[in-house]
Design a protein around this motif. Sequence first.
Motif, PDB file in Angstrom:
ATOM      1  N   LEU A 192       0.715  -1.344  -0.070  1.00 43.35           N
ATOM      2  CA  LEU A 192      -0.071   0.149   0.020  1.00 43.35           C
ATOM      3  C   LEU A 192       0.976   1.213   0.000  1.00 43.35           C
ATOM      4  CD1 LEU A 192      -2.575  -1.357   2.821  1.00 43.35           C
ATOM      5  CD2 LEU A 192      -2.975  -1.030   0.079  1.00 43.35           C
ATOM      6  N   PRO A 193       0.263   2.459  -0.522  1.00 43.31           N
ATOM      7  CA  PRO A 193       1.236   3.713  -0.652  1.00 43.31           C
ATOM      8  C   PRO A 193       1.396   4.301   0.640  1.00 43.31           C
ATOM      9  CG  PRO A 193      -1.100   3.873  -1.367  1.00 43.31           C
ATOM     10  CD  PRO A 193      -1.012   2.744  -1.085  1.00 43.31           C
ATOM     11  N   ALA A 194       2.675   4.580   0.831  1.00 41.71           N
ATOM     12  CA  ALA A 194       3.061   5.159   2.187  1.00 41.71           C
ATOM     13  C   ALA A 194       2.765   6.680   2.459  1.00 41.71           C
ATOM     14  CB  ALA A 194       4.662   5.273   2.313  1.00 41.71           C
ATOM     15  N   GLY A 195       2.427   7.451   1.605  1.00 42.92           N
ATOM     16  CA  GLY A 195       2.168   8.839   1.926  1.00 42.92           C
ATOM     17  C   GLY A 195       0.845   9.376   1.700  1.00 42.92           C
ATOM     18  N   GLN A 196      -0.183   8.373   1.654  1.00 40.01           N
ATOM     19  CA  GLN A 196      -1.666   8.793   1.465  1.00 40.01           C
ATOM     20  C   GLN A 196      -2.460   8.346   2.553  1.00 40.01           C
ATOM     21  OE1 GLN A 196      -1.537   7.117  -2.683  1.00 40.01           O
ATOM     22  NE2 GLN A 196      -2.560   9.030  -3.164  1.00 40.01           N
ATOM     23  N   THR A 197      -3.567   9.085   2.737  1.00 44.02           N
ATOM     24  CA  THR A 197      -4.644   8.640   3.616  1.00 44.02           C
ATOM     25  C   THR A 197      -5.250   7.740   3.183  1.00 44.02           C
ATOM     26  OG1 THR A 197      -4.702  11.041   4.628  1.00 44.02           O
ATOM     27  CG2 THR A 197      -6.679   9.340   4.934  1.00 44.02           C
TER      28      THR A 197
END
Length: 417
Positions: A192-197
């Motif tokens: 999963l992406p690290a920098g998103q909510t």
Amino acid sequence: MIISARVGAGHDGAASELSRRLEDAGFAVDRRDFLDLLPAGLGRLLAATYHRILTRAPSGYQRLYASTEHLARPGLLVRSLIRSCQRRTLRAVAPGTVAVVSTYPGASHVLGGLRLAGRLRVPALTYLTDFSVHPLWVAPGIDAHLATHPVPAGQAQAWGAARVTVVSPVTGEKFTPVHDSARRAARAAFGLPAGQTLALVVAGSWGVGAVRESATEILRGGVAVPVVVCGANEVLAARLRADGFPYVRGWETDMPGLMRACDILVQNAGGLTSLEAFASGLPVVSFRCIPGHGQTNAAALDEAGLAVWVRDPAALGNVLTSLATGALGERQRASGLRLFTSEPGPAAVITTVVGEHGARHEPVTHHPRAVRRGVRTVAVALAGVAAFGIAAPAQAADVVPARFATAAHHLIERYEL
């Protein structure tokens, strides 16, 4: 002994964790499924019909649920079928059993009837798995009811429930809050992406409801990226992937880990998954809720200050923003975690009830009767026609003549179908 039902996963999930805690407290625990105690294979029919109603005729389920919200007791056919499995239930109680706990309303009515008749001589308790309490959760004869918050406890008391006690929820021990470093590790593990909510979108073990619409509106709002869990609904998962959603999961075996990876839970049923999110420190929003218990649970969670119920899709973005980074999210996290520290555990309350009762139950011995094929065929036919009376939480009205229900009950009970 704990009686659950494989109708969705919430009843079984609560029973599993309750079993673990009672075993830790020194009890031996016997698990039974209410659907297996119903006569003539009606349990399978009940689960299948309930699933079909939720997925294919949700408006009909809403009308049925609403029409039974003020009934004092189940309909005639339901009562007949409940009586028909009392003997099976009684035989399932092992020697030395000191209490029977139900996590399903149908089982509670069977146990309550046995207690009132004096046939079950140990305490019978109901653990309320829903955050809102339909009147059919409250069965006469049950000794004690366990609720996870004062809101459902108050509803149960209003319906006349005996000895209502607020207890901490039963969620798995792996559902715990995590720090940012653990969240980053969990995201990496799930890709999963690290920098998103991230908004974890759940729809129960069956993956029912307007899940595609919810995911679309979350993505369109731009506040969060949806991570959708479809449960056993493989068709839904395939459609979402075809729609281009990048983070779609089917049956998830590591929900504690996935919750650690996400920031918000978006749910539509208000069941066990919401409690697991509270234990994980996730703020929860109810959105596009399924009919019946999904909507009443959402209302109760909102009243308790545990989960905002968003009825207007236009308001979803602002709510998600406040839950992810604002004061609303902090308040809800604190309120959710407080559930697990402010009240006694259910195992402690059950132990107290057992100690107060001080009795031991000796199950009734039973000798099977011979069944003629003609009698079996007639009884199964009667029971099959009656199945829709138990295929949802309740029967809306007594639409079948009393003679019909009495005949079905007599044949099923007498000949042990």
